[in-house]
Design a protein around this motif. Structure first.
Motif, short mmCIF file in Angstrom:
data_model
loop_
_atom_site.label_atom_id
_atom_site.label_comp_id
_atom_site.label_asym_id
_atom_site.label_seq_id
_atom_site.Cartn_x
_atom_site.Cartn_y
_atom_site.Cartn_z
N CYS A 100 0.84 -1.20 0.00
CA CYS A 100 0.00 0.00 0.00
C CYS A 100 0.87 1.25 0.00
O CYS A 100 1.84 1.35 0.74
N PHE A 102 0.14 4.20 0.97
CA PHE A 102 -0.03 5.08 2.14
C PHE A 102 0.82 4.61 3.33
O PHE A 102 1.50 5.40 3.94
N CYS A 103 0.72 3.33 3.65
CA CYS A 103 1.39 2.86 4.88
C CYS A 103 2.68 2.11 4.60
O CYS A 103 3.48 1.89 5.51
N HIS A 112 -8.37 -2.71 2.46
CA HIS A 112 -7.25 -2.03 3.11
C HIS A 112 -7.17 -0.59 2.64
O HIS A 112 -7.18 0.34 3.43
N CYS A 117 -6.53 0.88 6.15
CA CYS A 117 -5.14 1.36 6.17
C CYS A 117 -5.10 2.47 7.24
O CYS A 117 -6.01 3.30 7.29
N PRO A 118 -4.08 2.51 8.10
CA PRO A 118 -4.08 3.50 9.19
C PRO A 118 -4.35 4.93 8.71
O PRO A 118 -5.10 5.68 9.34
ZN LIG Z 1 -1.93 1.04 3.89
#
Ligand SMILES: [Zn+2]
Length: 235
Positions: A100, A102-103, A112, A117-118
Motif C-alpha cells: 500500500c 499510504f502505509c 485495506h 489502512c491506518p
Molecule cells: Zn496502507
C-alpha cells in the motif's frame, strides 16, 4: 468436440423456424412477451441471484456525480484496480510488490486501501468526528456501506450523511492515484478538507431554501444540521 456438436444440434432443433416474411429480431427469453423491460430484468436477476443480491441505498444517490456513483458500485463489487487486484489479473507480476502506497507495510487490497489502512482509517475517524458521532466502524466496504445506510436522520440531513462514504472512498482513491502516479505525498488535513468541500458542492444545490457556504460545511456542520431540522443525534 462431439459433445459440443450434439449440444449445438439440440439447441438448433429447439430454435424457432426461420421465416422469410418475418423480420429477424432479438427475443428476451426471460420475459413472457420476449421484450426486455427493466422491471422484468430486475425480477429475473432477483430470482436468479436471490438473497445474495444485496445492495445499499448509498450507491446511487442523485446528488453525487455519476462517475463517483460508478466508482462506489465498482468498490461494492470489489472491482477497483488495487495492486492486489491487478496482480490477480496478471497485470502486475507475481514478484512485484503490492504494498500500500499510504502505509508501505500492508498489501493493497480493496478493504485495506479504502477502509482500514491506518492513514485512511484516520480519515474515516475525522469524518465521524465531523458528524459528532462516536462509533466503531465496520472494516469492509460492504459492511461499512450497509452500516452507514442505517440510523435515523431527517431527510435533508441524510443528504449530507449519505454522501460521506462515497466522498471518502472517491477522495482516497484519487489521493492514492496522485501518490502512485505523481509521487504526491498524502496529507490527512488536506484530504479531509477536500472531502467536506466535495460534499458541500454536491449537496448544496439540493438544499434550495438554505444558503450555506462551503466554509459552513467545514466548520459549522452542527449548525447546518440544526437548520435542516436534524436533532444532531445518531444511534
Ligand atoms: Zn496502507
Amino acid at each position: 468436440v462431439e459433445l459440443e456438436l450434439v449440444r449445438l444440434n439440440n439447441f438448433l432443433v429447439e430454435a424457432p423456424d426461420l421465416c422469410v416474411e418475418c423480420e429477424d429480431h432479438p427475443v428476451w427469453a426471460a420475459s413472457s412477451l420476449g421484450i426486455l423491460k427493466t422491471a422484468e430484468l430486475y425480477s429475473f436477476i432477483v430470482s436468479n441471484a436471490g438473497a445474495t443480491l444485496r445492495i445499499t441505498k448509498l450507491l446511487w444517490l442523485k446528488h453525487v456525480p455519476p462517475k463517483v456513483q460508478l466508482f462506489g458500485w465498482f468498490s461494492w463489487k470489489g472491482r477497483i484496480k488495487t495492486r492486489e487486484f491487478l496482480q490477480r489479473l496478471g497485470v502486475i507480476c507475481e514478484n512485484d510488490s503490492t504494498v500500500c502506497v499510504f502505509c508501505n507495510s500492508e498489501s493493497e487490497s480493496l478493504n485495506h486501501v479504502l477502509i482500514w489502512c491506518p492513514f485512511v482509517w484516520n480519515i474515516w475517524t475525522e469524518m465521524l468526528k465531523w458528524w459528532d458521532v462516536q462509533s466503531a466502524l465496520p472494516c469492509t466496504v460492504e459492511s461499512l456501506l450497509l452500516w452507514w445506510a442505517g440510523g435515523k436522520l431527517k431527510k435533508k440531513e441524510r443528504l449530507i450523511w449519505g454522501a460521506i462514504p462515497l466522498a471518502v472512498m472517491w477522495s482516497v482513491w484519487r489521493c492514492r492515484n496522485e501518490c502512485v502516479f505523481r509521487a504526491t505525498p498524502p496529507n490527512l488535513e488536506d484530504i479531509c478538507e477536500l472531502i467536506k468541500i466535495r460534499i458541500a458542492f454536491w449537496v448544496n444545490p439540493y438544499l434550495r431554501d438554505f444558503q450555506f457556504s462551503v466554509q459552513d460545511f467545514g466548520t459549522n456542520l452542527r449548525q447546518i444540521r440544526r437548520c435542516l431540522g436534524g436533532v444532531g443525534a445518531m444511534d
